[in-house]
Write a protein that holds these residues in place. Sequence first.
Motif, PDB file in Angstrom:
ATOM      1  N   MET A   1       1.007  -1.022   0.646  1.00 51.68           N
ATOM      2  CA  MET A   1      -0.118   0.243  -0.569  1.00 51.68           C
ATOM      3  C   MET A   1       0.796   1.184   0.227  1.00 51.68           C
ATOM      4  SD  MET A   1      -3.675   0.693   2.445  1.00 51.68           S
ATOM      5  CE  MET A   1      -3.207  -1.686   2.977  1.00 51.68           C
ATOM      6  N   PRO A   2       0.705   2.363  -0.981  1.00 51.51           N
ATOM      7  CA  PRO A   2       1.015   3.647  -1.384  1.00 51.51           C
ATOM      8  C   PRO A   2       1.279   4.154   0.416  1.00 51.51           C
ATOM      9  CG  PRO A   2      -0.394   4.051  -2.342  1.00 51.51           C
ATOM     10  CD  PRO A   2      -0.572   2.410  -1.731  1.00 51.51           C
ATOM     11  N   ARG A   3       2.191   4.834   0.877  1.00 49.07           N
ATOM     12  CA  ARG A   3       2.182   6.032   1.813  1.00 49.07           C
ATOM     13  C   ARG A   3       2.734   7.701   1.227  1.00 49.07           C
ATOM     14  NH1 ARG A   3       3.164   6.510   6.825  1.00 49.07           N
ATOM     15  NH2 ARG A   3       4.352   9.083   8.118  1.00 49.07           N
ATOM     16  N   TYR A   4       1.540   8.640   1.357  1.00 45.69           N
ATOM     17  CA  TYR A   4       1.345   9.501   0.750  1.00 45.69           C
ATOM     18  C   TYR A   4       1.054  10.748   0.830  1.00 45.69           C
ATOM     19  CZ  TYR A   4      -3.285   8.272   0.689  1.00 45.69           C
ATOM     20  OH  TYR A   4      -4.847   7.886   1.507  1.00 45.69           O
ATOM     21  N   GLU A   5       1.197  11.793   0.589  1.00 49.96           N
ATOM     22  CA  GLU A   5       1.182  13.182   1.287  1.00 49.96           C
ATOM     23  C   GLU A   5       0.271  14.051   0.980  1.00 49.96           C
ATOM     24  OE1 GLU A   5       4.275  14.363   3.297  1.00 49.96           O
ATOM     25  OE2 GLU A   5       4.716  15.855   1.580  1.00 49.96           O
ATOM     26  N   ILE A   6      -0.444  14.774   1.118  1.00 50.04           N
ATOM     27  CA  ILE A   6      -1.749  15.600   0.420  1.00 50.04           C
ATOM     28  C   ILE A   6      -1.258  17.342   1.096  1.00 50.04           C
ATOM     29  CG2 ILE A   6      -4.241  16.452   0.652  1.00 50.04           C
ATOM     30  CD1 ILE A   6      -4.881  13.512   1.197  1.00 50.04           C
ATOM     31  N   THR A   7      -0.836  17.858   0.159  1.00 49.03           N
ATOM     32  CA  THR A   7      -0.318  18.915   1.235  1.00 49.03           C
ATOM     33  C   THR A   7      -1.439  19.987   0.622  1.00 49.03           C
ATOM     34  OG1 THR A   7       1.538  18.485   0.665  1.00 49.03           O
ATOM     35  CG2 THR A   7       1.040  21.379   0.783  1.00 49.03           C
ATOM     36  N   ILE A   8      -1.999  21.129   0.974  1.00 48.54           N
ATOM     37  CA  ILE A   8      -3.119  22.115   0.541  1.00 48.54           C
ATOM     38  C   ILE A   8      -2.325  23.417   1.095  1.00 48.54           C
ATOM     39  CG2 ILE A   8      -5.566  23.641   1.404  1.00 48.54           C
ATOM     40  CD1 ILE A   8      -6.390  20.367   2.762  1.00 48.54           C
ATOM     41  N   GLU A   9      -2.064  24.464   0.392  1.00 48.10           N
ATOM     42  CA  GLU A   9      -1.287  25.346  -0.035  1.00 48.10           C
ATOM     43  C   GLU A   9      -2.163  26.676   0.509  1.00 48.10           C
ATOM     44  OE1 GLU A   9       1.202  26.565  -0.190  1.00 48.10           O
ATOM     45  OE2 GLU A   9       2.278  24.052  -0.133  1.00 48.10           O
ATOM     46  N   LYS A  10      -2.222  27.121   1.977  1.00 54.85           N
ATOM     47  CA  LYS A  10      -3.551  27.908   2.234  1.00 54.85           C
ATOM     48  C   LYS A  10      -4.019  29.048   1.423  1.00 54.85           C
ATOM     49  CE  LYS A  10      -3.668  26.255   6.475  1.00 54.85           C
ATOM     50  NZ  LYS A  10      -4.135  26.642   8.743  1.00 54.85           N
ATOM     51  N   ASP A  11      -2.488  30.052   1.126  1.00 56.17           N
ATOM     52  CA  ASP A  11      -2.527  31.004  -0.241  1.00 56.17           C
ATOM     53  C   ASP A  11      -3.169  30.879  -1.802  1.00 56.17           C
ATOM     54  OD1 ASP A  11      -1.106  32.347   1.863  1.00 56.17           O
ATOM     55  OD2 ASP A  11       0.788  32.504   1.531  1.00 56.17           O
ATOM     56  N   ALA A  12      -3.441  29.245  -1.635  1.00 57.02           N
ATOM     57  CA  ALA A  12      -4.105  29.196  -2.701  1.00 57.02           C
ATOM     58  C   ALA A  12      -5.690  28.406  -2.592  1.00 57.02           C
ATOM     59  CB  ALA A  12      -3.079  28.456  -4.491  1.00 57.02           C
ATOM     60  N   CYS A  13      -6.255  28.479  -1.413  1.00 55.56           N
ATOM     61  CA  CYS A  13      -7.283  27.598  -1.636  1.00 55.56           C
ATOM     62  C   CYS A  13      -8.689  28.765  -1.414  1.00 55.56           C
ATOM     63  CB  CYS A  13      -7.566  27.289  -0.347  1.00 55.56           C
ATOM     64  SG  CYS A  13      -8.839  27.070   0.668  1.00 55.56           S
ATOM     65  N   ASP A  14      -9.444  28.913  -1.677  1.00 55.95           N
ATOM     66  CA  ASP A  14     -10.405  29.583  -1.711  1.00 55.95           C
ATOM     67  C   ASP A  14     -11.551  29.729  -0.953  1.00 55.95           C
ATOM     68  OD1 ASP A  14     -11.585  29.101  -3.919  1.00 55.95           O
ATOM     69  OD2 ASP A  14     -10.972  30.149  -5.198  1.00 55.95           O
ATOM     70  N   GLY A  15     -11.349  28.253  -0.319  1.00 54.75           N
ATOM     71  CA  GLY A  15     -12.732  28.462   0.179  1.00 54.75           C
ATOM     72  C   GLY A  15     -13.692  28.271  -0.792  1.00 54.75           C
ATOM     73  N   ILE A  16     -13.872  27.349  -1.970  1.00 54.28           N
ATOM     74  CA  ILE A  16     -14.784  26.798  -2.814  1.00 54.28           C
ATOM     75  C   ILE A  16     -15.579  25.714  -2.169  1.00 54.28           C
ATOM     76  CG2 ILE A  16     -15.200  25.746  -5.388  1.00 54.28           C
ATOM     77  CD1 ILE A  16     -13.553  28.549  -6.133  1.00 54.28           C
ATOM     78  N   PHE A  17     -14.374  24.524  -2.094  1.00 51.94           N
ATOM     79  CA  PHE A  17     -14.389  23.227  -1.265  1.00 51.94           C
ATOM     80  C   PHE A  17     -14.971  22.023  -2.441  1.00 51.94           C
ATOM     81  CE2 PHE A  17     -15.265  26.575   2.743  1.00 51.94           C
ATOM     82  CZ  PHE A  17     -14.041  25.675   3.285  1.00 51.94           C
ATOM     83  N   ALA A  18     -14.692  21.981  -3.360  1.00 49.19           N
ATOM     84  CA  ALA A  18     -14.622  21.608  -4.059  1.00 49.19           C
ATOM     85  C   ALA A  18     -14.513  19.698  -4.120  1.00 49.19           C
ATOM     86  CB  ALA A  18     -14.562  22.200  -5.617  1.00 49.19           C
TER      87      ALA A  18
END
Length: 88
Positions: A1-18
């Motif tokens: 099973m792969p180990r993976y990382e999810i990164t959310i850049e807050k400066d780029a997020c505009d809260g659309i929440f798709a």
Amino acid sequence: MPRYEITIEKDACDGIFACLTRDPRFVEGEDDLATIDPGADPVYDCEGEVADTERQVVATFDDDRIDEARQAAAACPTDAIVVEEVGE
């Protein structure tokens, strides 16, 4: 099973929440931006490590749900989410 990382850049997020409709681990944070809560999934008992800083959210998982995370990233219209494998 792969180990993976999810990164959310807050400066780029505009809260659309798709992302929230693609992967239930994505939730709305107190700052009105997307964040990750492994315990938010009502179906799967999910564990992961989450670091939430001023600039980004980084979560690491080693389960079989990388495709859901990739779908959430693909749904983001601002490309604020990156999913990458970091090992096995």
